[in-house]
Every structure is written in structure tokens, then in C-alpha cells.
Design a protein around this motif. Structure first.
Motif, PDB file in Angstrom:
ATOM      1  N   GLY A   1      49.106   0.766  32.926  1.00 55.64           N
ATOM      2  CA  GLY A   1      50.370   1.342  32.475  1.00 55.64           C
ATOM      3  C   GLY A   1      50.428   2.850  32.565  1.00 55.64           C
ATOM      4  N   ASN A   2      49.601   3.436  33.432  1.00 57.22           N
ATOM      5  CA  ASN A   2      49.551   4.890  33.604  1.00 57.22           C
ATOM      6  C   ASN A   2      49.693   5.233  35.093  1.00 57.22           C
ATOM      7  N   PRO A   3      50.846   4.894  35.696  1.00 58.86           N
ATOM      8  CA  PRO A   3      50.970   5.005  37.147  1.00 58.86           C
ATOM      9  C   PRO A   3      51.183   6.413  37.683  1.00 58.86           C
ATOM     10  N   ARG A   4      51.576   7.368  36.814  1.00 58.07           N
ATOM     11  CA  ARG A   4      51.973   8.671  37.333  1.00 58.07           C
ATOM     12  C   ARG A   4      50.970   9.800  37.068  1.00 58.07           C
ATOM     13  N   GLN A   5      49.827   9.488  36.482  1.00 56.89           N
ATOM     14  CA  GLN A   5      48.842  10.562  36.318  1.00 56.89           C
ATOM     15  C   GLN A   5      48.276  10.983  37.670  1.00 56.89           C
ATOM     16  N   TRP A   6      47.903   9.998  38.481  1.00 57.69           N
ATOM     17  CA  TRP A   6      47.376  10.292  39.815  1.00 57.69           C
ATOM     18  C   TRP A   6      48.266   9.730  40.922  1.00 57.69           C
ATOM     19  N   GLY A   7      49.279   8.947  40.581  1.00 55.91           N
ATOM     20  CA  GLY A   7      50.122   8.375  41.610  1.00 55.91           C
ATOM     21  C   GLY A   7      49.334   7.459  42.531  1.00 55.91           C
ATOM     22  N   THR A   8      49.695   7.462  43.814  1.00 55.55           N
ATOM     23  CA  THR A   8      49.024   6.606  44.794  1.00 55.55           C
ATOM     24  C   THR A   8      48.171   7.379  45.799  1.00 55.55           C
ATOM     25  N   LYS A   9      48.121   8.717  45.665  1.00 60.59           N
ATOM     26  CA  LYS A   9      47.429   9.513  46.678  1.00 60.59           C
ATOM     27  C   LYS A   9      46.431  10.520  46.112  1.00 60.59           C
ATOM     28  N   TYR A  10      46.607  10.949  44.867  1.00 62.35           N
ATOM     29  CA  TYR A  10      45.755  11.992  44.298  1.00 62.35           C
ATOM     30  C   TYR A  10      44.361  11.431  43.980  1.00 62.35           C
ATOM     31  N   PRO A  11      43.321  12.237  44.241  1.00 61.82           N
ATOM     32  CA  PRO A  11      43.318  13.530  44.920  1.00 61.82           C
ATOM     33  C   PRO A  11      43.348  13.363  46.437  1.00 61.82           C
ATOM     34  N   LEU A  12      44.093  14.250  47.090  1.00 64.66           N
ATOM     35  CA  LEU A  12      44.229  14.185  48.539  1.00 64.66           C
ATOM     36  C   LEU A  12      42.887  14.473  49.226  1.00 64.66           C
ATOM     37  N   PRO A  13      42.720  14.014  50.476  1.00 64.34           N
ATOM     38  CA  PRO A  13      41.452  14.233  51.179  1.00 64.34           C
ATOM     39  C   PRO A  13      41.019  15.694  51.224  1.00 64.34           C
ATOM     40  N   GLU A  14      41.984  16.606  51.433  1.00 63.72           N
ATOM     41  CA  GLU A  14      41.596  18.018  51.495  1.00 63.72           C
ATOM     42  C   GLU A  14      41.045  18.515  50.172  1.00 63.72           C
ATOM     43  N   ARG A  15      41.577  18.005  49.060  1.00 62.16           N
ATOM     44  CA  ARG A  15      41.061  18.382  47.748  1.00 62.16           C
ATOM     45  C   ARG A  15      39.641  17.858  47.558  1.00 62.16           C
ATOM     46  N   ILE A  16      39.397  16.631  47.982  1.00 62.64           N
ATOM     47  CA  ILE A  16      38.054  16.056  47.869  1.00 62.64           C
ATOM     48  C   ILE A  16      37.065  16.888  48.666  1.00 62.64           C
ATOM     49  N   HIS A  17      37.445  17.239  49.905  1.00 64.93           N
ATOM     50  CA  HIS A  17      36.551  18.040  50.744  1.00 64.93           C
ATOM     51  C   HIS A  17      36.327  19.434  50.147  1.00 64.93           C
ATOM     52  N   GLU A  18      37.364  20.047  49.590  1.00 69.04           N
ATOM     53  CA  GLU A  18      37.210  21.358  48.962  1.00 69.04           C
ATOM     54  C   GLU A  18      36.233  21.299  47.786  1.00 69.04           C
ATOM     55  N   ASP A  19      36.346  20.256  46.992  1.00 68.87           N
ATOM     56  CA  ASP A  19      35.430  20.107  45.857  1.00 68.87           C
ATOM     57  C   ASP A  19      33.991  19.928  46.327  1.00 68.87           C
ATOM     58  N   ILE A  20      33.810  19.120  47.373  1.00 72.38           N
ATOM     59  CA  ILE A  20      32.457  18.911  47.896  1.00 72.38           C
ATOM     60  C   ILE A  20      31.903  20.209  48.476  1.00 72.38           C
ATOM     61  N   ASP A  21      32.693  20.875  49.315  1.00 72.71           N
ATOM     62  CA  ASP A  21      32.230  22.093  49.968  1.00 72.71           C
ATOM     63  C   ASP A  21      31.908  23.199  48.963  1.00 72.71           C
TER      64      ASP A  21
END
Length: 219
Positions: free
Chosen positions: A40-60
Motif C-alpha cells: 500500500g505504498n506505491p508512490r515512495q519509489w514508484g516503478t523506476k526509482y532508483p534509476l540506473p544512473e543513480r545506482i551507478h553514481e552511488d557505486i562509483d
């Protein structure tokens, strides 16, 4: 020695994510989004968050930290065997599986400058974002929070208005609900979040919560 006895001695530990972990991380975040929607919490992350570029930025940036164990070779490990509190060990296990993810930032968070409420203090703090569990083992989020408190001392984070499960875990871990913050506008995800802080000087949880915390760490 049985597989269960072997698993009883298996350790959990933390390590920084690398580019080799991208597919696993993306899969865990996909699972977390699905669980939010089902809860019942569909809008905290939606269907796409975190985007691939965000994941890569966090890793890098070496922001992403993984909670792992060495139990991937066990067909059906018991969910409640005791284990030592996890610590940071920069190694990969022979039969490693990722059971939790979060990202750590030490610079002031620009989204935390304005709050509808009050932070506990104005001292330097560490922010944790994008907390997610893979669903493969229990108490992953509690382990992430316990380690963050012990390691960083002054910790802030936020979660969704309808993410009652995470709110419960944070409060069970002694985090104080400080108010609401406003995130940047986004058409798919909500921009109002509940803000929490732990600085080592907050009131300890009630007796039932302390018991729950002991079970989270040692059960």
C-alpha cells in the motif's frame, strides 16, 4: 556436521558495492518496489526509482554498502539462527548472497535544510538512503541501522508517509521522528517524506522495543 549446524556459524558482514554488483542491486531494488506497492505504498519509489544512473553514481562514489552472508549454497537455511552483529569486511564470500543494501553520505543533505518540525541537533551527521532488503533473510534493515548507529553516531534518514514497516523499524531502533521534509518534485513518486534522526542521546525504546531489538540482532 549438518548443513543447519554449518549455517549456524555463518557470518553476516558489510562490504562496499562494485560495478560487478550492479545487476544484483537492481534486482533487489526491483523487489523492494514490488513489496512497497503490495504494502500500500506505491508512490515512495514508484516503478523506476532508483534509476540506473543513480545506482551507478552511488557505486562509483563508494556510497553503496551491501549486507551479505555466505549462505547461498544452503537450500533452505533457517530464518532464525543466531549470528554475530555484522561488521565491515571488504571481501566476497565463496557462497555469498546480498541480503540488504543502503547508501551512505557524509555531506549535508540539501533536502534536509528545511523541515516541517525540528532535527535533534545541528551537528555533522551521516545520511542513509535507499535502504532495501532482498527478502532472502530476516532482520536485514535492523542490522543496517544498528551498524550505522554504531559506526557513524549521528544518523539521519527519511521514509515514505505510508511506509509503516520502515517507520516501525526505525522507531524500534531508537530513531526519533523529527517531522516532514519535501523532496524535489517528481510526477511518479511522492515528495513528502517522514524524517528521522538518531544521535546517541535520544530516549531508549520502551521495554517491548528493546526486546524486539535484541531479537532482531540475535534471533
Amino acid at each position: 556436521m549438518s548443513e543447519l549446524q554449518e549455517y549456524e556459524k555463518a557470518a553476516r558482514w558489510f562490504r562496499h558495492a562494485t560495478d560487478e554488483d550492479y545487476d544484483t542491486i537492481a534486482s533487489v531494488y526491483s523487489y523492494a518496489r514490488l513489496k512497497m506497492i503490495q504494502g500500500g505504498n506505491p508512490r515512495q519509489w514508484g516503478t523506476k526509482y532508483p534509476l540506473p544512473e543513480r545506482i551507478h553514481e552511488d557505486i562509483d562514489g563508494r556510497h553503496t554498502i551491501l549486507l551479505v552472508d555466505d549462505a547461498a549454497d544452503i537450500p533452505a537455511p533457517s530464518p532464525d539462527v543466531p549470528y554475530d552483529p555484522p561488521v565491515l569486511r571488504e571481501r566476497r564470500g565463496e557462497h555469498e548472497r546480498v541480503i540488504g543494501i543502503f547508501s551512505v553520505f557524509h555531506d549535508p543533505d540539501p533536502d534536509y535544510k528545511v523541515i516541517d518540525g525540528d532535527w535533534l541537533d545541528d551537528l555533522p551527521y551521516t545520511t542513509i538512503h535507499r535502504v532495501a532488503s532482498s527478502g532472502l533473510a530476516r532482520h536485514a534493515a535492523a542490522d543496517l541501522l544498528t551498524w550505522s548507529k554504531k559506526t557513524f553516531g549521528n544518523v539521519r534518514c527519511d521514509t515514505g508517509l505510508k511506509n509503516h514497516a520502515m517507520q516501525h523499524i526505525l522507531e524500534s531502533q531508537g530513531f526519533t521522528r523529527c517531522g516532514n521534509i519535501i523532496m524535489p518534485e517528481n510526477d511518479e513518486i511522492e515528495n513528502v517524506r517522514v524524517a528521522y534522526q538518531w544521535n546517541g542521546r535520544t530516549l531508549v525504546p520502551s521495554a517491548p522495543s528493546r526486546l524486539a531489538e535484541r531479537r532482531l540482532v540475535h534471533a
